[in-house]
Write an enzyme that holds these catalytic residues in place. Structure first.
Site, short mmCIF file in Angstrom:
data_model
loop_
_atom_site.label_atom_id
_atom_site.label_comp_id
_atom_site.label_asym_id
_atom_site.label_seq_id
_atom_site.Cartn_x
_atom_site.Cartn_y
_atom_site.Cartn_z
NE ARG A 53 -3.24 0.03 2.98
CZ ARG A 53 -3.50 0.43 4.23
NH1 ARG A 53 -3.15 -0.33 5.26
NH2 ARG A 53 -4.12 1.57 4.45
CB SER A 75 -0.33 4.39 4.24
OG SER A 75 0.25 3.21 4.79
CE LYS A 114 -2.79 -2.70 13.26
NZ LYS A 114 -3.97 -2.04 12.68
CG ASP A 115 -4.28 -4.05 7.99
OD1 ASP A 115 -5.09 -3.84 8.91
OD2 ASP A 115 -3.44 -3.22 7.61
CB ALA A 171 -10.60 3.23 12.22
CG LEU A 193 -16.38 -3.23 16.55
CD1 LEU A 193 -17.19 -1.96 16.71
CD2 LEU A 193 -17.10 -4.20 15.61
NE ARG A 194 -7.53 -4.43 18.84
CZ ARG A 194 -6.76 -3.59 19.51
NH1 ARG A 194 -6.65 -3.68 20.82
NH2 ARG A 194 -6.08 -2.64 18.87
NE ARG A 195 -6.03 0.51 18.61
CZ ARG A 195 -5.36 0.68 17.48
NH1 ARG A 195 -5.93 1.33 16.47
NH2 ARG A 195 -4.14 0.22 17.34
NE ARG A 243 -10.85 3.93 7.59
CZ ARG A 243 -11.13 3.55 6.35
NH1 ARG A 243 -12.38 3.45 5.96
NH2 ARG A 243 -10.16 3.28 5.49
CG ASN A 296 -2.28 8.92 6.71
OD1 ASN A 296 -2.47 9.82 7.51
ND2 ASN A 296 -1.89 9.15 5.46
CB THR A 349 -5.41 11.55 8.38
OG1 THR A 349 -4.78 11.72 7.09
CG2 THR A 349 -6.84 12.08 8.30
NE ARG A 350 -6.57 6.11 11.71
CZ ARG A 350 -6.78 4.83 11.89
NH1 ARG A 350 -6.90 4.36 13.12
NH2 ARG A 350 -6.87 4.00 10.88
CB CYS A 368 -12.79 -5.20 10.28
SG CYS A 368 -11.05 -4.95 9.90
#
Length: 321
Positions: A11, A13, A87-88, A132, A134-136, A153, A155, A158-159, A246
């Site tokens: 990717r 990023s 993890k992805d 972003a 759901l686990r957190r 959402r 990178n 951005t966050r 996810c």
């Protein structure tokens, strides 16, 4: 690029590129013929997950959004290997592909970011946490049900910008990513696994290749960290048994102590109201079986609507109260 001995797909990023560059550098160090400037090419591939920014991954379809286009390029021969944040990576790989190597694992913990609160416990009631994951989200609400969690959402940069602009009061990211980007100094505090169990394979970089590509796989064998591979295998076993993605808040962490492998696994409602937790200790050679057994136990305990509408009355174990 056509003269390159190896083509790495990734990717685009900053974090993904840092991981691809680390893989390239390790290959060049391990193999003299790969040390020439043009021996390894990095091929940037935009994934569906990168293009979708207007909704959460759960709504868009899950983890495969960050790997499908890269795996397509791998299958049709446009690249020789793919570098992923483990993890992805979905638990089921496309036919003909395999996880050939994993680099030494970075810090597995989650990082806390806030301009006003040193830790999650320091936030005032009603404060807004952006994530972003759901686990957190689920684990934040399990500990602090008085907080408000909203999707965020983008990178890393951005966050953090959204945090600085005041769109949220706090956010969370992986420590590993911050370290790989050399920005760990921006972390407000680190959350220990006892408070927030990490995502399956968090902090691990995986390298995927074609199973029949003996040339590439010979190169990659020199990079594989056996300890990381064993730990991630156990954690992904939990995910596989639970049919996780996810859309399912699942956490797991395997650790190696000498000749013993320990595994902690958690499944939790998205609103943090109910969860089930289990652990295993055994021989590292049985990593996959340990993960599968732990995941099957958790699955057997779940009510039919566990991943359905939030708000079902739950229980709070003492260590989470």
């Amino acid at each position: 690029m056509t003269n390159a001995l190896l083509r790495i797909g990734t990717r685009g990023s900053p974090l993904a590129l840092a991981q691809a560059h680390e893989t390239r550098d390790r290959l060049a160090k391990a193999w003299p013929e790969l040390a020439a400037p043009d021996a390894i090419a990095i091929v940037v591939i935009q994934t569906t997950g990168d293009r979708i920014q207007d909704r959460t991954l759960q709504e868009a379809g899950g983890k495969g959004l960050f790997t499908k286009e890269i795996e397509d390029a791998l299958q049709d021969g446009r690249i020789d290997l793919a570098v992923h944040s483990m993890k992805d990576v979905p638990t089921w790989l496309p036919t003909g592909l395999q996880l050939t190597a994993m680099l030494p694992r970075e810090d597995v913990r989650d990082a806390w970011f806030s301009l006003t609160a040193k830790t999650m416990d320091d936030l005032p009631p009603g404060a807004v946490v952006g994530t972003a994951s759901l686990r957190r989200q689920a684990q934040v609400l399990a500990r602090r049900p008085d907080l408000r969690v909203v999707p965020i959402r983008g990178n890393v940069q951005t966050r953090l910008r959204k945090l600085e602009e005041g769109q949220v009061d706090a956010t969370l990211l992986a420590v590993a990513g911050m370290r790989r980007l050399h920005t760990a100094d921006r972390i407000t505090s680190i959350i220990e696994p006892e408070i927030m169990l990490p995502a399956v394979a968090q902090g691990a970089i995986g390298i995927e290749s074609r199973a029949d590509d003996t040339r590439t796989n010979r190169y990659l064998a020199a990079l594989n960290c056996a300890e990381t591979f064993t730990r991630v295998t156990a954690e992904r076993g939990v995910l596989t048994a639970l049919d996780g993605s996810c859309r399912t808040p699942i956490a797991a962490l395997a650790t190696l102590n000498g000749d013993r492998l320990s595994l902690e696994a958690l499944v939790i409602r998205g609103d943090g109201s109910q969860w089930f937790r289990t652990s295993r200790t055994g021989d590292p050679a049985d990593a996959a079986e340990m993960g599968d057994d732990a995941g099957r136990e958790l699955k057997s305990l779940l009510p039919p609507d566990f991943f359905g509408p939030p708000g079902t009355p739950g229980f709070r174990p003492p260590e989470w109260s």
